[in-house]
Design an enzyme around this catalytic site. Sequence first.
Site, PDB file in Angstrom:
ATOM      1  N   SER A   1       0.826  -1.210   0.000  1.00 47.86           N
ATOM      2  CA  SER A   1       0.000   0.000   0.000  1.00 47.86           C
ATOM      3  C   SER A   1       0.861   1.261   0.000  1.00 47.86           C
ATOM      4  O   SER A   1       0.342   2.355   0.177  1.00 47.86           O
ATOM      5  CB  SER A   1      -0.934  -0.005   1.213  1.00 47.86           C
ATOM      6  OG  SER A   1      -0.176  -0.121   2.411  1.00 47.86           O
TER       7      SER A   1
ATOM      8  N   ASN B   1      -1.242  -1.860  13.503  1.00 45.48           N
ATOM      9  CA  ASN B   1      -2.692  -1.641  13.596  1.00 45.48           C
ATOM     10  C   ASN B   1      -3.033  -0.337  14.318  1.00 45.48           C
ATOM     11  O   ASN B   1      -3.928   0.393  13.892  1.00 45.48           O
ATOM     12  CB  ASN B   1      -3.373  -2.826  14.292  1.00 45.48           C
ATOM     13  CG  ASN B   1      -3.202  -4.111  13.499  1.00 45.48           C
ATOM     14  OD1 ASN B   1      -2.682  -4.091  12.382  1.00 45.48           O
ATOM     15  ND2 ASN B   1      -3.631  -5.224  14.069  1.00 45.48           N
TER      16      ASN B   1
ATOM     17  N   THR C   1     -39.254  27.716  -8.816  1.00 42.74           N
ATOM     18  CA  THR C   1     -39.572  26.376  -8.314  1.00 42.74           C
ATOM     19  C   THR C   1     -39.862  25.567  -9.570  1.00 42.74           C
ATOM     20  O   THR C   1     -40.364  26.133 -10.560  1.00 42.74           O
ATOM     21  CB  THR C   1     -40.808  26.365  -7.387  1.00 42.74           C
ATOM     22  OG1 THR C   1     -41.941  26.810  -8.133  1.00 42.74           O
ATOM     23  CG2 THR C   1     -40.610  27.270  -6.168  1.00 42.74           C
ATOM     24  N   HIS C   2     -39.514  24.289  -9.547  1.00 46.17           N
ATOM     25  CA  HIS C   2     -39.717  23.428 -10.737  1.00 46.17           C
ATOM     26  C   HIS C   2     -39.009  23.999 -11.968  1.00 46.17           C
ATOM     27  O   HIS C   2     -39.423  23.719 -13.085  1.00 46.17           O
ATOM     28  CB  HIS C   2     -41.205  23.242 -11.033  1.00 46.17           C
ATOM     29  CG  HIS C   2     -42.033  22.935  -9.827  1.00 46.17           C
ATOM     30  ND1 HIS C   2     -42.270  21.654  -9.378  1.00 46.17           N
ATOM     31  CD2 HIS C   2     -42.666  23.760  -8.946  1.00 46.17           C
ATOM     32  CE1 HIS C   2     -43.018  21.703  -8.287  1.00 46.17           C
ATOM     33  NE2 HIS C   2     -43.270  22.962  -7.996  1.00 46.17           N
TER      34      HIS C   2
ATOM     35  N   SER D   1     -14.037  23.793 -27.756  1.00 45.66           N
ATOM     36  CA  SER D   1     -14.284  22.520 -28.427  1.00 45.66           C
ATOM     37  C   SER D   1     -13.172  22.293 -29.437  1.00 45.66           C
ATOM     38  O   SER D   1     -12.702  23.234 -30.069  1.00 45.66           O
ATOM     39  CB  SER D   1     -15.631  22.571 -29.142  1.00 45.66           C
ATOM     40  OG  SER D   1     -15.664  21.620 -30.201  1.00 45.66           O
TER      41      SER D   1
ATOM     42  N   LYS E   1     -17.425  27.477 -29.608  1.00 45.47           N
ATOM     43  CA  LYS E   1     -17.858  27.011 -28.289  1.00 45.47           C
ATOM     44  C   LYS E   1     -17.085  27.634 -27.135  1.00 45.47           C
ATOM     45  O   LYS E   1     -15.875  27.831 -27.194  1.00 45.47           O
ATOM     46  CB  LYS E   1     -17.712  25.490 -28.212  1.00 45.47           C
ATOM     47  CG  LYS E   1     -18.643  24.764 -29.128  1.00 45.47           C
ATOM     48  CD  LYS E   1     -20.057  24.725 -28.582  1.00 45.47           C
ATOM     49  CE  LYS E   1     -20.198  23.518 -27.691  1.00 45.47           C
ATOM     50  NZ  LYS E   1     -21.476  23.540 -26.992  1.00 45.47           N
TER      51      LYS E   1
ATOM     52  N   ASN F   1     -17.299  26.488 -23.255  1.00 45.56           N
ATOM     53  CA  ASN F   1     -17.991  25.464 -22.470  1.00 45.56           C
ATOM     54  C   ASN F   1     -17.710  25.587 -20.972  1.00 45.56           C
ATOM     55  O   ASN F   1     -16.613  25.954 -20.574  1.00 45.56           O
ATOM     56  CB  ASN F   1     -17.566  24.072 -22.948  1.00 45.56           C
ATOM     57  CG  ASN F   1     -18.112  23.739 -24.323  1.00 45.56           C
ATOM     58  OD1 ASN F   1     -19.177  24.230 -24.693  1.00 45.56           O
ATOM     59  ND2 ASN F   1     -17.387  22.928 -25.076  1.00 45.56           N
TER      60      ASN F   1
ATOM     61  N   GLU G   1     -19.269  21.450 -14.927  1.00 44.88           N
ATOM     62  CA  GLU G   1     -19.700  20.067 -15.161  1.00 44.88           C
ATOM     63  C   GLU G   1     -18.869  19.093 -14.329  1.00 44.88           C
ATOM     64  O   GLU G   1     -19.381  18.082 -13.842  1.00 44.88           O
ATOM     65  CB  GLU G   1     -19.592  19.732 -16.643  1.00 44.88           C
ATOM     66  CG  GLU G   1     -20.621  20.497 -17.481  1.00 44.88           C
ATOM     67  CD  GLU G   1     -20.327  20.434 -18.968  1.00 44.88           C
ATOM     68  OE1 GLU G   1     -20.288  19.327 -19.525  1.00 44.88           O
ATOM     69  OE2 GLU G   1     -20.126  21.491 -19.577  1.00 44.88           O
TER      70      GLU G   1
ATOM     71  N   TYR H   1      -8.931  -5.400  13.874  1.00 43.61           N
ATOM     72  CA  TYR H   1      -8.307  -5.048  12.605  1.00 43.61           C
ATOM     73  C   TYR H   1      -8.450  -6.193  11.617  1.00 43.61           C
ATOM     74  O   TYR H   1      -8.241  -7.358  11.940  1.00 43.61           O
ATOM     75  CB  TYR H   1      -6.806  -4.719  12.785  1.00 43.61           C
ATOM     76  CG  TYR H   1      -6.166  -4.343  11.456  1.00 43.61           C
ATOM     77  CD1 TYR H   1      -6.239  -3.045  10.980  1.00 43.61           C
ATOM     78  CD2 TYR H   1      -5.561  -5.314  10.649  1.00 43.61           C
ATOM     79  CE1 TYR H   1      -5.712  -2.707   9.727  1.00 43.61           C
ATOM     80  CE2 TYR H   1      -5.028  -4.989   9.417  1.00 43.61           C
ATOM     81  CZ  TYR H   1      -5.106  -3.686   8.955  1.00 43.61           C
ATOM     82  OH  TYR H   1      -4.593  -3.354   7.726  1.00 43.61           O
TER      83      TYR H   1
ATOM     84  N   GLN I   1      -7.381  -1.641   5.001  1.00 47.02           N
ATOM     85  CA  GLN I   1      -6.393  -0.929   4.183  1.00 47.02           C
ATOM     86  C   GLN I   1      -7.070  -0.155   3.050  1.00 47.02           C
ATOM     87  O   GLN I   1      -6.481   0.772   2.495  1.00 47.02           O
ATOM     88  CB  GLN I   1      -5.375  -1.938   3.630  1.00 47.02           C
ATOM     89  CG  GLN I   1      -4.253  -1.308   2.845  1.00 47.02           C
ATOM     90  CD  GLN I   1      -3.133  -2.293   2.586  1.00 47.02           C
ATOM     91  OE1 GLN I   1      -2.447  -2.725   3.500  1.00 47.02           O
ATOM     92  NE2 GLN I   1      -2.953  -2.694   1.338  1.00 47.02           N
TER      93      GLN I   1
ATOM     94  N   LYS J   1      -7.952   4.236   2.969  1.00 49.06           N
ATOM     95  CA  LYS J   1      -7.181   5.461   2.708  1.00 49.06           C
ATOM     96  C   LYS J   1      -7.363   6.029   1.308  1.00 49.06           C
ATOM     97  O   LYS J   1      -7.575   7.235   1.157  1.00 49.06           O
ATOM     98  CB  LYS J   1      -5.693   5.201   2.996  1.00 49.06           C
ATOM     99  CG  LYS J   1      -5.425   5.172   4.509  1.00 49.06           C
ATOM    100  CD  LYS J   1      -4.043   4.731   4.849  1.00 49.06           C
ATOM    101  CE  LYS J   1      -3.819   3.257   4.702  1.00 49.06           C
ATOM    102  NZ  LYS J   1      -4.687   2.389   5.559  1.00 49.06           N
TER     103      LYS J   1
HETATM  104  N1  ARG Z   1      -1.014  -1.122   5.417  1.00 48.06           N
HETATM  105  C1  ARG Z   1      -1.848  -1.533   6.490  1.00 48.06           C
HETATM  106  C2  ARG Z   1      -3.161  -0.717   6.468  1.00 48.06           C
HETATM  107  O1  ARG Z   1      -3.200   0.257   5.801  1.00 48.06           O
HETATM  108  C3  ARG Z   1      -1.167  -1.325   7.796  1.00 48.06           C
HETATM  109  C4  ARG Z   1      -1.609  -2.237   8.866  1.00 48.06           C
HETATM  110  C5  ARG Z   1      -1.221  -3.641   8.573  1.00 48.06           C
HETATM  111  N2  ARG Z   1      -1.489  -4.501   9.698  1.00 48.06           N
HETATM  112  C6  ARG Z   1      -1.472  -5.814   9.619  1.00 48.06           C
HETATM  113  N3  ARG Z   1      -1.727  -6.459  10.716  1.00 48.06           N
HETATM  114  N4  ARG Z   1      -1.248  -6.421   8.500  1.00 48.06           N
HETATM  115  O2  ARG Z   1      -4.136  -1.070   7.089  1.00 48.06           O
END
Ligand code: ARG
Length: 440
Positions: A29, A109, A154-155, A276, A282, A284, A289, A316, A321, A324
């Site tokens: 990650s 964790n 309205t509407h 465009s 154009k 735009n 949007e 956990y 994961q 994020k």
């Molecule tokens: N990359 C993990 C996360 O974002 C970190 C925690 C990993 N913990 C584990 N027990 N594998 O959640």
Amino acid sequence: MGEHEAGGPLWAGRLEGGLHPDVLALTQSLDIDRRLLPYDVAASKAHVRMLGRQGIISTDDAAAIVQALALVAIDEGATDEDVHSLIERQLVAQLGDVGRRVHAGRSRNDQVVTAFRLWCRAHAFALIQATADLQAILVERAQTDGAAVLPAFTHLQRAQPVPLAHHLAAHVWSLQRDIGRFQAAQHAADVSPLGAGALAGSSLPLDPVGVAAELGMASAFTNSLDAVSDRDFAVDLLYACALCLVHCSRMGEELILWTSQEFGWAALADDVATGSSMMPQKKNPDVAELARGRAGTAIGRLTGLLATLKGLPLTYNRDLQEDKQCVFEQVDATLGVLRLLSLAYQGLSFEVATMRAAAADGTTVATDVAEGLVREGMPFRDAHSEVANRIAAGERFDSPTPEEAIAARKGPGMPGVVSEQLVALEALIATTRALNAPSL
Ligand code: ARG
């Protein structure tokens, strides 16, 4: 030399051989959580100082690790599983055995969720300020151009005349509620999970309250299992962003309508309009949007994380994961759209004559004509049908004028006293601007 010093995973002790490259690719990650680096470094410093204070490691070792933490940076081509592994690898590379003391009494964790909470707290504050920036521009436009008169709908049918200031102020109030939700999200994030360990704390004499205080967090966790599994704060921030983007989307939709040739009520500045590739004529409103489009994706991210959380057993689980990327993208999108709308409203020119002509079509004051008959003693239902019949027969009313109709609506929150609203909104914006930024 342990696996970790050779670049292996933090947890290499129990498992034999290396990871299958596909498993590494799926589980890593770092590409995403690298954004947590400064927050994880700050939390790691607080953790290590606590270890020193509590006599779990020597104060010299603690000082050395704190110093080394200041030098940690994402290195080119890093292949660590996550940012936490990267930090520990670099500490060991800098300090050898001393670096290997950093993880006493902590788990990834509690580490990840601490860094993530700090990130959310800081970005909720950034969102509050970006929302106030947009509010300030809307209020400024209401002050400079707000006397213009338009028919409110309205509407999407012409209903009653209002000053432009009243219309723009309506958007500012919805943004004010967004600020309240961002503040709630900032507060929700402001709890330190450090000390919860993997899930059930540690037998070492940790000091979670001291760590929370050092991080400037409002409190420490109250249940270690909850501390490592709770992602409500992330959902709160996703929701606050999604609803803010829904408001931005409605403003975007309005800009699209108003700048269309069919309305002709406003024109975007050239530096926020797009062209465009084929049609030379154009101009735009792509920015508006995109404000509208990004709200759809934002709703998806909120539902996505809720779905991720719904079946998870305590505590956990690696599913977490997934928390994020959606939050990072959501915050980026919201900050981007708030900025885009600020630019769009800043350079917008209002076609005041076209707006007023729509408001002065002789029908938008029909309610006022009927209320005039009520003042003369007629029951409202009779006045309503009399005016309706006259309009159906082709009559158009030039009295009251739209301006007179507006001036007659004087109660609190009404269009006739909009300058009072602008004063109230200016005070709220000043209050928002005076809020203290989180310590990190
Ligand atoms: N990359 C993990 C996360 O974002 C970190 C925690 C990993 N913990 C584990 N027990 N594998 O959640």
